[in-house]
Design a protein around this motif. Structure first.
Motif, PDB file in Angstrom:
ATOM      1  N   ILE A  78       0.834  -1.197   0.000  1.00  0.00           N
ATOM      2  CA  ILE A  78       0.000   0.000   0.000  1.00  0.00           C
ATOM      3  C   ILE A  78       0.873   1.253   0.000  1.00  0.00           C
ATOM      4  O   ILE A  78       1.993   1.242   0.539  1.00  0.00           O
ATOM      5  N   GLY A  79       0.393   2.314  -0.621  1.00  0.00           N
ATOM      6  CA  GLY A  79       1.141   3.568  -0.657  1.00  0.00           C
ATOM      7  C   GLY A  79       0.569   4.579   0.315  1.00  0.00           C
ATOM      8  O   GLY A  79      -0.625   4.550   0.635  1.00  0.00           O
ATOM      9  N   LEU A  80       1.411   5.467   0.815  1.00  0.00           N
ATOM     10  CA  LEU A  80       1.000   6.496   1.761  1.00  0.00           C
ATOM     11  C   LEU A  80       1.129   7.867   1.107  1.00  0.00           C
ATOM     12  O   LEU A  80       2.220   8.278   0.710  1.00  0.00           O
ATOM     13  N   ILE A  81       0.003   8.568   0.969  1.00  0.00           N
ATOM     14  CA  ILE A  81      -0.016   9.937   0.431  1.00  0.00           C
ATOM     15  C   ILE A  81      -0.064  10.889   1.605  1.00  0.00           C
ATOM     16  O   ILE A  81      -0.984  10.847   2.421  1.00  0.00           O
ATOM     17  N   PHE A  82       0.928  11.770   1.692  1.00  0.00           N
ATOM     18  CA  PHE A  82       1.071  12.635   2.871  1.00  0.00           C
ATOM     19  C   PHE A  82       0.859  14.107   2.555  1.00  0.00           C
ATOM     20  O   PHE A  82       1.460  14.645   1.627  1.00  0.00           O
ATOM     21  N   TYR A  83      -0.001  14.759   3.363  1.00  0.00           N
ATOM     22  CA  TYR A  83      -0.253  16.195   3.265  1.00  0.00           C
ATOM     23  C   TYR A  83       0.539  16.928   4.370  1.00  0.00           C
ATOM     24  O   TYR A  83       0.236  16.764   5.551  1.00  0.00           O
ATOM     25  N   PRO A  84       1.544  17.737   4.011  1.00  0.00           N
ATOM     26  CA  PRO A  84       2.333  18.477   4.999  1.00  0.00           C
ATOM     27  C   PRO A  84       1.510  19.495   5.790  1.00  0.00           C
ATOM     28  O   PRO A  84       0.423  19.901   5.379  1.00  0.00           O
ATOM     29  N   GLY A  85       2.067  19.924   6.913  1.00  0.00           N
ATOM     30  CA  GLY A  85       1.436  20.958   7.723  1.00  0.00           C
ATOM     31  C   GLY A  85       1.494  22.305   7.022  1.00  0.00           C
ATOM     32  O   GLY A  85       2.276  22.505   6.085  1.00  0.00           O
ATOM     33  N   GLY A  86       0.669  23.252   7.465  1.00  0.00           N
ATOM     34  CA  GLY A  86       0.610  24.561   6.845  1.00  0.00           C
ATOM     35  C   GLY A  86       1.921  25.320   6.910  1.00  0.00           C
ATOM     36  O   GLY A  86       2.540  25.403   7.973  1.00  0.00           O
ATOM     37  N   LEU A  87       2.353  25.835   5.773  1.00  0.00           N
ATOM     38  CA  LEU A  87       3.577  26.635   5.644  1.00  0.00           C
ATOM     39  C   LEU A  87       4.853  25.845   5.937  1.00  0.00           C
ATOM     40  O   LEU A  87       5.888  26.421   6.241  1.00  0.00           O
ATOM     41  N   VAL A  88       4.767  24.514   5.827  1.00  0.00           N
ATOM     42  CA  VAL A  88       5.944  23.671   6.052  1.00  0.00           C
ATOM     43  C   VAL A  88       6.423  23.107   4.718  1.00  0.00           C
ATOM     44  O   VAL A  88       5.648  22.504   3.973  1.00  0.00           O
ATOM     45  N   ASP A  89       7.701  23.303   4.419  1.00  0.00           N
ATOM     46  CA  ASP A  89       8.280  22.786   3.189  1.00  0.00           C
ATOM     47  C   ASP A  89       8.195  21.252   3.184  1.00  0.00           C
ATOM     48  O   ASP A  89       8.523  20.608   4.180  1.00  0.00           O
ATOM     49  N   PRO A  90       7.748  20.647   2.080  1.00  0.00           N
ATOM     50  CA  PRO A  90       7.590  19.193   1.999  1.00  0.00           C
ATOM     51  C   PRO A  90       8.848  18.399   2.335  1.00  0.00           C
ATOM     52  O   PRO A  90       8.767  17.286   2.873  1.00  0.00           O
ATOM     53  N   ALA A  91      10.005  18.963   2.039  1.00  0.00           N
ATOM     54  CA  ALA A  91      11.262  18.258   2.317  1.00  0.00           C
ATOM     55  C   ALA A  91      11.468  18.024   3.804  1.00  0.00           C
ATOM     56  O   ALA A  91      12.268  17.170   4.206  1.00  0.00           O
ATOM     57  N   SER A  92      10.746  18.753   4.634  1.00  0.00           N
ATOM     58  CA  SER A  92      10.895  18.637   6.079  1.00  0.00           C
ATOM     59  C   SER A  92      10.478  17.271   6.615  1.00  0.00           C
ATOM     60  O   SER A  92      10.816  16.909   7.746  1.00  0.00           O
ATOM     61  N   TYR A  93       9.762  16.495   5.804  1.00  0.00           N
ATOM     62  CA  TYR A  93       9.257  15.194   6.254  1.00  0.00           C
ATOM     63  C   TYR A  93      10.045  14.036   5.645  1.00  0.00           C
ATOM     64  O   TYR A  93       9.627  12.883   5.737  1.00  0.00           O
ATOM     65  N   SER A  94      11.171  14.347   5.042  1.00  0.00           N
ATOM     66  CA  SER A  94      11.923  13.339   4.301  1.00  0.00           C
ATOM     67  C   SER A  94      12.523  12.242   5.175  1.00  0.00           C
ATOM     68  O   SER A  94      12.674  11.103   4.719  1.00  0.00           O
ATOM     69  N   LEU A  95      12.864  12.557   6.424  1.00  0.00           N
ATOM     70  CA  LEU A  95      13.562  11.568   7.255  1.00  0.00           C
ATOM     71  C   LEU A  95      12.683  10.354   7.532  1.00  0.00           C
ATOM     72  O   LEU A  95      13.064   9.211   7.241  1.00  0.00           O
TER      73      LEU A  95
END
Length: 245
Positions: free
Chosen positions: A66-83
């Protein structure tokens, strides 16, 4: 006379357009100063992933999972969730971190459908941090037949994203040192979640620790390192995703 009037109206229109332009640019600049940028480590990890037009793809290497589609928090750059995204992908699950205009999911709440359309044979769950979780749950409600589960990271659904009438697995993860999450609203929103929702708490974790972007206004100091919080997120996500194997 008519020529003078046309010239006058033209000047007025130009003036209005100029003012609107200045206001737009000014608002954009203000938003840029409020954007949460990824840590150096998170930026480097994100650069190893595949960049698509509207999302960053962390490949799990397993077409059947299964794949996980992730919506970042407001005003947070998507790269911040890379770890944690990379760590979850290393466990065999594809992760798609969505990009939004001005890093605000509210401006393009249905962007997950682009990923689904590009991978019609793939099964998906949604996840979101803070404001991203609110918008992701609304999308799930409108696409209940196409989404198999929902994860809230320091987030909760509003009435438009109520999941309590749907038979979908839900995971809610919070941190004990979160100073941004409205605790009263979080508790009240439990009425919109299924009775079998799984609640997990990261002891010592804070709001910004669900990503890797440094301090956030109003947040409390975490008593664990960001690496430790990322590891906790990874572990809980993977354990929850295993039910879909």
């Amino acid at each position: 006379m008519q020529t003078k009037q046309r010239s006058k109206y033209k000047k007025i229109i130009i003036g209005i357009v100029s003012i609107l332009g200045i206001l737009f640019v000014g608002s954009w600049l203000v938003l840029q100063t409020k954007m949460h940028q990824p840590s150096i480590q998170a930026q480097r990890v994100s650069e190893s992933a595949k960049e698509e037009k509207h999302y960053t793809f962390y490949s799990g290497g397993n077409k059947e999972s299964i794949g996980l589609i992730f919506y970042p928090g407001g005003l947070v750059d998507p790269a911040s969730y890379s770890l944690w995204a990379q760590q979850v992908a290393q466990a065999g699950y594809d992760v798609y971190v969505v990009h939004f205009p001005l890093n605000l999911a509210v401006l393009a709440p249905n962007r997950a459908e682009e990923i689904q359309a590009a991978h019609p044979q793939k099964r998906f769950v949604l996840a979101g941090h803070s404001l991203g979780g609110v918008m992701a749950s609304r999308y799930l409600v409108s696409n209940a037949d196409a989404i198999e589960g929902m994860v809230f990271l320091a987030s909760y659904p509003d009435q438009k994203g109520a999941l309590n009438t749907l038979e979908v697995p839900v995971l809610s993860i919070t941190g004990t040192n979160d100073g941004v999450l409205n605790a009263e609203a979080y508790e009240s929103a439990k009425q919109y979640l299924p009775s079998d929702t799984r609640y997990e708490v990261i002891k010592g974790g804070n709001h910004a620790g669900f990503g890797s972007y440094g301090k956030q206004k109003g947040d409390h100091q975490a008593t664990i390192s960001n690496d430790e919080q990322q590891a906790a997120i990874r572990q809980q996500l993977i354990q929850w995703l295993e039910q879909f194997d």
